[in-house]
Motif scaffolding. Structure first.
Motif, PDB file in Angstrom:
ATOM      1  N   ALA A 113      37.667  41.212  39.773  1.00 27.31           N
ATOM      2  CA  ALA A 113      37.403  42.241  40.774  1.00 27.31           C
ATOM      3  C   ALA A 113      38.336  42.119  41.987  1.00 27.31           C
ATOM      4  CB  ALA A 113      35.937  42.198  41.202  1.00 27.31           C
ATOM      5  N   PRO A 114      38.541  40.895  42.553  1.00 31.71           N
ATOM      6  CA  PRO A 114      39.471  40.792  43.686  1.00 31.71           C
ATOM      7  C   PRO A 114      40.902  41.175  43.305  1.00 31.71           C
ATOM      8  CG  PRO A 114      38.055  38.860  43.589  1.00 31.71           C
ATOM      9  CD  PRO A 114      37.827  39.629  42.331  1.00 31.71           C
ATOM     10  N   GLU A 115      41.337  40.795  42.094  1.00 33.19           N
ATOM     11  CA  GLU A 115      42.675  41.185  41.652  1.00 33.19           C
ATOM     12  C   GLU A 115      42.792  42.703  41.547  1.00 33.19           C
ATOM     13  OE1 GLU A 115      43.461  37.156  38.946  1.00 33.19           O
ATOM     14  OE2 GLU A 115      43.093  39.089  37.997  1.00 33.19           O
ATOM     15  N   GLY A 116      41.735  43.348  41.055  1.00 31.95           N
ATOM     16  CA  GLY A 116      41.744  44.795  40.960  1.00 31.95           C
ATOM     17  C   GLY A 116      41.854  45.456  42.320  1.00 31.95           C
ATOM     18  N   ASP A 117      41.161  44.897  43.337  1.00 34.03           N
ATOM     19  CA  ASP A 117      41.234  45.456  44.687  1.00 34.03           C
ATOM     20  C   ASP A 117      42.650  45.357  45.248  1.00 34.03           C
ATOM     21  OD1 ASP A 117      38.541  46.008  44.543  1.00 34.03           O
ATOM     22  OD2 ASP A 117      37.931  44.197  45.624  1.00 34.03           O
ATOM     23  N   VAL A 118      43.261  44.189  45.070  1.00 31.55           N
ATOM     24  CA  VAL A 118      44.630  44.001  45.591  1.00 31.55           C
ATOM     25  C   VAL A 118      45.607  44.898  44.833  1.00 31.55           C
ATOM     26  CG1 VAL A 118      46.509  42.335  45.853  1.00 31.55           C
ATOM     27  CG2 VAL A 118      44.170  41.669  46.399  1.00 31.55           C
ATOM     28  N   TYR A 119      45.419  45.019  43.526  1.00 30.48           N
ATOM     29  CA  TYR A 119      46.313  45.867  42.729  1.00 30.48           C
ATOM     30  C   TYR A 119      46.209  47.326  43.176  1.00 30.48           C
ATOM     31  CZ  TYR A 119      48.478  48.011  38.617  1.00 30.48           C
ATOM     32  OH  TYR A 119      49.275  48.754  37.787  1.00 30.48           O
ATOM     33  N   ARG A 120      44.984  47.800  43.427  1.00 30.90           N
ATOM     34  CA  ARG A 120      44.814  49.184  43.894  1.00 30.90           C
ATOM     35  C   ARG A 120      45.512  49.387  45.237  1.00 30.90           C
ATOM     36  NH1 ARG A 120      39.490  48.304  41.833  1.00 30.90           N
ATOM     37  NH2 ARG A 120      39.052  49.613  40.018  1.00 30.90           N
ATOM     38  N   LEU A 149      46.075  35.639  44.671  1.00 32.48           N
ATOM     39  CA  LEU A 149      45.831  36.855  43.901  1.00 32.48           C
ATOM     40  C   LEU A 149      47.149  37.566  43.561  1.00 32.48           C
ATOM     41  CD1 LEU A 149      42.725  38.222  45.851  1.00 32.48           C
ATOM     42  CD2 LEU A 149      42.735  37.231  43.560  1.00 32.48           C
ATOM     43  N   LEU A 150      48.072  37.582  44.510  1.00 32.50           N
ATOM     44  CA  LEU A 150      49.376  38.194  44.236  1.00 32.50           C
ATOM     45  C   LEU A 150      50.119  37.419  43.148  1.00 32.50           C
ATOM     46  CD1 LEU A 150      50.483  39.038  47.880  1.00 32.50           C
ATOM     47  CD2 LEU A 150      50.000  40.698  46.073  1.00 32.50           C
ATOM     48  N   GLY A 151      50.012  36.089  43.200  1.00 33.09           N
ATOM     49  CA  GLY A 151      50.633  35.282  42.157  1.00 33.09           C
ATOM     50  C   GLY A 151      50.031  35.550  40.793  1.00 33.09           C
ATOM     51  N   ALA A 152      48.702  35.736  40.765  1.00 37.72           N
ATOM     52  CA  ALA A 152      48.033  36.031  39.494  1.00 37.72           C
ATOM     53  C   ALA A 152      48.462  37.389  38.955  1.00 37.72           C
ATOM     54  CB  ALA A 152      46.516  35.991  39.687  1.00 37.72           C
ATOM     55  N   LEU A 153      48.568  38.383  39.849  1.00 34.52           N
ATOM     56  CA  LEU A 153      49.014  39.714  39.417  1.00 34.52           C
ATOM     57  C   LEU A 153      50.449  39.669  38.893  1.00 34.52           C
ATOM     58  CD1 LEU A 153      47.550  41.948  42.274  1.00 34.52           C
ATOM     59  CD2 LEU A 153      46.780  41.842  39.902  1.00 34.52           C
ATOM     60  N   GLU A 154      51.306  38.871  39.549  1.00 37.83           N
ATOM     61  CA  GLU A 154      52.683  38.755  39.084  1.00 37.83           C
ATOM     62  C   GLU A 154      52.737  38.085  37.711  1.00 37.83           C
ATOM     63  OE1 GLU A 154      57.022  37.361  40.880  1.00 37.83           O
ATOM     64  OE2 GLU A 154      55.182  36.457  41.673  1.00 37.83           O
TER      65      GLU A 154
END
Length: 333
Positions: A9-16, A43-48
């Motif tokens: 959920a936090p990754e989704g918020d940052v991605y949006r 979270l940015l590292g996880a998205l990358e």
């Protein structure tokens, strides 16, 4: 709910937020979301790592989103195709059974159970006879046995039986449902959640299954009118097991905090791997061989294999592909 495509959920918020902004820094995202800067950087590292964001070369510390049609739609399509194939296989098995039932006399393969009382008795017998594993789909409401009355599960836990249970989202709307799940997980149940389940199902030791034959919606009708099927070793049973495993792979893990709340594992979770195992996971997910990982970590190949097996046990998975999937979803990378 983006857990199905591997996002917390936090990754989704940052991605949006990245999708809305042309690019953003960790500080800017922290100001908009209220999250601490170190958390945002993680979270940015996880998205990358998951291929959903990239660092902007011209602006160090800034990130931009990769479009969802490139990063997410292919993942979603792969899971949808896998579920569609399994669903088609199940329906094909049902049609095959109906077509040839009389000719080959499969009365011993599929047995019809009449009434809620008979179904309750069979569910108890199923759990009492289990020696290794129970696989379950739990939908909202119940048709024969309430969760509070299912003491056979705890007796099975004491015998060492592993329960893998999938809950649909609507299940948690029922009064007391969260407490029931917390009690089960604390007793040893491995639980996951999905948006929706196609049917109610219990499978013991991959050798016999029970499923009510009522529609998949809310339970209803007279207890005496209830009918269920008991399916023994057959191609239909194999299809039901495959259906369970497909939903299990896309389910979001449910863990229980010390305070008795349900939540996914994060870096602060005591069940999360140590830093050196996170490094090992990142090498494994990158596609390196065991020999190459051993060289990077300066340990033996056997040590690498032992640590990977320990991580699989920790995650409650049986393949390395599943371990990589859940490591990404639980933010272990």
């Amino acid at each position: 709910m983006l857990e199905t495509v591997g996002l917390t959920a936090p990754e989704g918020d940052v991605y949006r937020l990245l999708l809305v902004a042309e690019s953003a820094s960790a500080g800017e995202i922290s100001g908009r979301t209220g999250l601490d800067a170190p958390v945002v950087l993680r979270l940015l590292g996880a998205l990358e790592a998951k291929g959903l964001a990239y660092a902007v070369e011209e602006s160090p510390g800034w990130y931009a989103a990769i479009p969802p049609e490139v990063a997410l739609v292919p993942r979603l399509q792969r899971h949808a195709e896998a579920l569609d194939q399994t669903r088609a296989a199940v329906f094909d098995m049902v049609e095959t059974y109906r077509r040839v039932a009389r000719a080959r006399g499969v009365g011993q393969t599929v047995e019809i159970i009449d009434g809620a009382a008979a179904l309750r008795q069979r569910l108890r017998q199923l759990q009492d006879g289990a020696r290794r594993e129970m696989l379950c789909f739990c939908k909202a409401g119940y048709v024969a046995m309430s969760p509070e009355s299912n003491q056979e599960q705890f007796a099975a836990h004491d015998r060492g039986v592993l329960y893998r249970v999938l809950y649909e989202q609507a299940y948690f709307d029922d009064p007391g449902s969260v407490d029931n799940v917390v009690t089960g997980v604390r007793a040893g149940e491995v639980a996951r959640a999905v948006p929706r389940l196609p049917l109610r199902l219990a499978i013991a030791d991959r050798s016999v299954a029970v499923l009510p034959l009522a529609p998949s919606g809310a339970p209803g009708g007279s207890p005496r009118e209830l009918k269920a099927a008991l399916v023994r070793d057959s191609s239909l049973l194999e299809a039901l097991i495959d259906l369970f495993e497909h939903y299990w792979e896309v389910g979001a893990p449910l863990r229980v905090t010390d305070e008795g709340r349900i939540g996914g594992a994060g870096p602060e979770d005591p069940a999360s791997p140590a830093a050196e195992d996170r490094h090992l996971l990142s090498l494994m997910v990158a596609g390196m061989t065991d020999e190459a990982i051993a060289g990077q970590l300066r340990v033996s190949k056997r040590t690498v294999q032992r640590r990977i097996q320990g991580l699989m046990n920790l995650a409650g998975v049986v393949t390395r592909m599943q371990l990589g999937w859940h490591a990404a979803r639980r933010d272990w990378l």
